[in-house]
Design a protein around this motif. Sequence first.
Motif: not given
Length: 111
Positions: A24-31, A91-95, A97-101
Motif C-alpha cells: 500500500r505504501e508503494m502504491t501511494n508513493r509510486l501511484h 523512482q523505486l530505485q532512487q528511494e 538508494e537513499q541512506p536512511a539517515a
Amino acid sequence: MADRLSEHPTMGKQSADKAVTVTREMTNRLHLNEGQFLKLLPLNRTRLAGMNSIEQEYRNDAATRAAKAAELEAQFEQECSRILTPSQLSQLQQENEQPAAAPANTGNGLG
C-alpha cells in the motif's frame, strides 16, 4: 497467491499484514494501479519472508547477510521491472538508494 504463501510456511499473519502495508505504501508513493498492486503483493510477501529467513540464517555473519539481502533486493527489482512503468521503477530505485539517515539532515549548514 496461496501457493506463494505455502512456499514460506513460517510466514504468519503479522508478516502477511506487513506485506499488505508495504505494498500500500508503494502504491501511494509510486501511484500504482490496482493491477500493479495485485502483482506486487505476492512479490512483497516473498521478499519479506526471504529477508526474515536471511536474518535468521545469517544472524552471526553480517557480510553474508548483507550479500544475501542485496541479492534478494536485486531479484525483487528485476521482478518489479516487469510490473512497473520505467518512471515508477526509476523512482523505486532512487528511494532504495537513499541512506536512511538522509532526512535527519536539515541542510542549513549548522552542525
